[in-house]
Scaffold this active site. Structure first.
Site, PDB file in Angstrom:
ATOM      1  CB  SER A 119      39.097  38.828  37.049  1.00 50.85           C
ATOM      2  OG  SER A 119      37.785  39.000  37.453  1.00 50.85           O
ATOM      3  CG  HIS A 140      36.433  37.515  32.323  1.00 54.25           C
ATOM      4  ND1 HIS A 140      37.358  38.449  31.931  1.00 54.25           N
ATOM      5  CD2 HIS A 140      36.033  37.888  33.564  1.00 54.25           C
ATOM      6  CE1 HIS A 140      37.491  39.356  32.886  1.00 54.25           C
ATOM      7  NE2 HIS A 140      36.699  39.033  33.877  1.00 54.25           N
ATOM      8  CD  GLU A 152      38.731  39.006  28.260  1.00 61.49           C
ATOM      9  OE1 GLU A 152      39.766  39.282  27.655  1.00 61.49           O
ATOM     10  OE2 GLU A 152      38.650  39.055  29.497  1.00 61.49           O
ATOM     11  CG  ASN A 190      41.121  42.447  34.253  1.00 65.37           C
ATOM     12  OD1 ASN A 190      40.593  43.556  34.391  1.00 65.37           O
ATOM     13  ND2 ASN A 190      40.541  41.336  34.665  1.00 65.37           N
TER      14      ASN A 190
HETATM   15  P1  NAD Z   1      31.445  37.970  45.292  1.00 60.36           P
HETATM   16  O1  NAD Z   1      32.302  38.070  46.496  1.00 60.36           O
HETATM   17  O2  NAD Z   1      30.373  39.001  45.075  1.00 60.36           O
HETATM   18  O3  NAD Z   1      30.728  36.535  45.259  1.00 60.36           O
HETATM   19  C1  NAD Z   1      31.419  35.341  45.453  1.00 60.36           C
HETATM   20  C2  NAD Z   1      30.428  34.332  46.044  1.00 60.36           C
HETATM   21  O4  NAD Z   1      31.054  33.043  46.055  1.00 60.36           O
HETATM   22  C3  NAD Z   1      30.023  34.642  47.491  1.00 60.36           C
HETATM   23  O5  NAD Z   1      28.608  34.713  47.583  1.00 60.36           O
HETATM   24  C4  NAD Z   1      30.585  33.461  48.276  1.00 60.36           C
HETATM   25  O6  NAD Z   1      29.783  33.081  49.375  1.00 60.36           O
HETATM   26  C5  NAD Z   1      30.594  32.370  47.204  1.00 60.36           C
HETATM   27  N1  NAD Z   1      31.474  31.252  47.516  1.00 60.36           N
HETATM   28  C6  NAD Z   1      32.721  31.266  48.061  1.00 60.36           C
HETATM   29  N2  NAD Z   1      33.195  30.008  48.194  1.00 60.36           N
HETATM   30  C7  NAD Z   1      32.238  29.174  47.710  1.00 60.36           C
HETATM   31  C8  NAD Z   1      32.133  27.768  47.582  1.00 60.36           C
HETATM   32  N3  NAD Z   1      33.115  26.968  47.981  1.00 60.36           N
HETATM   33  N4  NAD Z   1      31.000  27.267  47.054  1.00 60.36           N
HETATM   34  C9  NAD Z   1      29.983  28.063  46.651  1.00 60.36           C
HETATM   35  N5  NAD Z   1      30.038  29.418  46.751  1.00 60.36           N
HETATM   36  C10 NAD Z   1      31.146  29.959  47.281  1.00 60.36           C
HETATM   37  O7  NAD Z   1      32.446  37.939  44.054  1.00 60.36           O
HETATM   38  P2  NAD Z   1      32.176  38.382  42.532  1.00 60.36           P
HETATM   39  O8  NAD Z   1      32.537  39.813  42.387  1.00 60.36           O
HETATM   40  O9  NAD Z   1      30.839  37.895  42.112  1.00 60.36           O
HETATM   41  O10 NAD Z   1      33.328  37.559  41.792  1.00 60.36           O
HETATM   42  C11 NAD Z   1      33.176  36.189  41.485  1.00 60.36           C
HETATM   43  C12 NAD Z   1      34.157  35.831  40.388  1.00 60.36           C
HETATM   44  O11 NAD Z   1      33.900  36.635  39.239  1.00 60.36           O
HETATM   45  C13 NAD Z   1      35.625  36.062  40.736  1.00 60.36           C
HETATM   46  O12 NAD Z   1      36.395  35.053  40.167  1.00 60.36           O
HETATM   47  C14 NAD Z   1      35.925  37.407  40.091  1.00 60.36           C
HETATM   48  O13 NAD Z   1      37.293  37.544  39.759  1.00 60.36           O
HETATM   49  C15 NAD Z   1      35.082  37.315  38.841  1.00 60.36           C
HETATM   50  N6  NAD Z   1      34.708  38.597  38.235  1.00 60.36           N
HETATM   51  C16 NAD Z   1      34.276  39.623  38.998  1.00 60.36           C
HETATM   52  C17 NAD Z   1      33.902  40.819  38.387  1.00 60.36           C
HETATM   53  C18 NAD Z   1      33.378  41.989  39.200  1.00 60.36           C
HETATM   54  O14 NAD Z   1      33.354  43.103  38.679  1.00 60.36           O
HETATM   55  N7  NAD Z   1      32.929  41.778  40.441  1.00 60.36           N
HETATM   56  C19 NAD Z   1      33.957  40.939  36.990  1.00 60.36           C
HETATM   57  C20 NAD Z   1      34.369  39.849  36.228  1.00 60.36           C
HETATM   58  C21 NAD Z   1      34.743  38.668  36.866  1.00 60.36           C
END
Ligand code: NAD
Length: 283
Positions: A119, A140, A152, A190
């Site tokens: 993000s 994204h 995006e 954002n």
């Molecule tokens: P989340 O915490 O739900 O999931 C992240 C996952 O990554 C976890 O299951 C964790 O165990 C895993 N992980 C961590 N280190 C790892 C590694 N070395 N190898 C493999 N897996 C690993 O997070 P999320 O909300 O799904 O966010 C993930 C990404 O998406 C982030 O970069 C976030 O900024 C982006 N994002 C999130 C949203 C949202 O609304 N949640 C929206 C757009 C983008």
């Protein structure tokens, strides 16, 4: 390049949504996370979301089974070796992402594209730790991935036009609407959304109006489906603050300084829906 096999690293909120959408559109998917129980939880979420689509008669039970069979879970990044593109969706932490990009670069085949769902982290910075910066790009997706249409597509400083074209076409094949943005802090989504939420916090802190009044102005006056405080509670106030910090530091511009009320809410642990209390309380 014809994308056939997609890797997804991180099977959390976003990763399992991306795997769901890729499998539903006929792609083979390798879904990687660090522990088996996290992969099991991701599978349970995907199954529940597909069940909902079966109930609404959007897909058949056979479609659901076919999609689930397309997804291969693994705790090993080396399983990504034959993927045409890998979409990284791990925790939003720079050092974790840099480490994952270094590993993906050494494991994935030479012509594989490495994408990030970040993000707020710079695509150019992630690309710089790989030996293929022209094949690194931002993809994204919005939450929830199976529902939201926008992707995006973020071009880093070195991303090639051919990488962009492949990822643009892939996003369309996944049923999404891709929008091209360049790699500057907050991209577009954002950069526009978070200062609005932050400004709503300043207005509340200064006593201009109540939170309910501010939400009502934005919903009824601007046709926003949710007011800024309702939306901030949904996103998580810690996430909103972290993104404001990225904008503030990234542009070195005081117009992005986080509102002290937002900081205090986070210090108090009032993070929104996930802690049952943010600007509003949730039972
Ligand atoms: P989340 O915490 O739900 O999931 C992240 C996952 O990554 C976890 O299951 C964790 O165990 C895993 N992980 C961590 N280190 C790892 C590694 N070395 N190898 C493999 N897996 C690993 O997070 P999320 O909300 O799904 O966010 C993930 C990404 O998406 C982030 O970069 C976030 O900024 C982006 N994002 C999130 C949203 C949202 O609304 N949640 C929206 C757009 C983008």
């Amino acid at each position: 390049m014809d994308v056939k096999k997609i890797g997804v690293v991180g099977a959390g909120t976003m990763g399992n949504g991306i795997a769901h959408v890729a499998a539903m559109n006929g792609y083979d998917v390798v879904m990687v996370d660090v522990k088996d129980e996290l992969l099991e939880r991701a599978f349970a979420t995907i199954t529940k979301n597909l069940d909902r689509m079966v109930k609404k008669e959007k897909i058949t039970e056979a479609d659901k089974q076919a999609a689930l069979e397309k997804i291969r879970p693994s705790t090993e990044l080396k399983e990504l070796a034959d993927c045409d593109i890998v979409i990284e969706a791990v925790t939003e932490d720079l050092s974790i992402k840099l480490d994952v990009f270094r590993q993906m670069d050494s494991i994935c085949k030479q012509d594989a594209i490495l994408a990030s769902n970040t993000s707020s982290i710079s695509i150019t910075q992630l690309a710089a730790v790989t030996g293929r910066p022209e094949m690194v790009i931002g993809m994204h997706f919005m939450n929830p991935v199976p529902v939201m249409k926008l992707v995006e597509i973020v071009k880093g400083l070195q991303t090639s036009d051919s990488t962009y074209k492949i990822v643009h076409d892939l996003a369309e094949k996944l049923g999404k609407t891709p929008v091209l943005v360049n790699d500057y802090p907050g991209f577009i989504s954002n950069r526009v959304l978070m200062p609005m939420i932050n400004e709503a916090c300043w207005a509340l802190m200064q006593g201009v109006a109540t939170k309910e009044a501010i939400d009502t102005v934005m919903k009824l006056g601007m046709a926003h489906p949710m007011g800024p405080f309702e939306l901030a509670d949904l996103i998580g106030l810690d996430v909103c603050l972290a993104i404001m910090e990225v904008l503030y530091e990234g542009f070195s511009d005081s117009k992005y300084r986080p509102c002290p009320l937002l900081r205090n809410m986070v210090k108090a642990g009032y993070l929104g829906r996930k802690t049952k209390r943010g600007f509003y309380t949730y039972e």
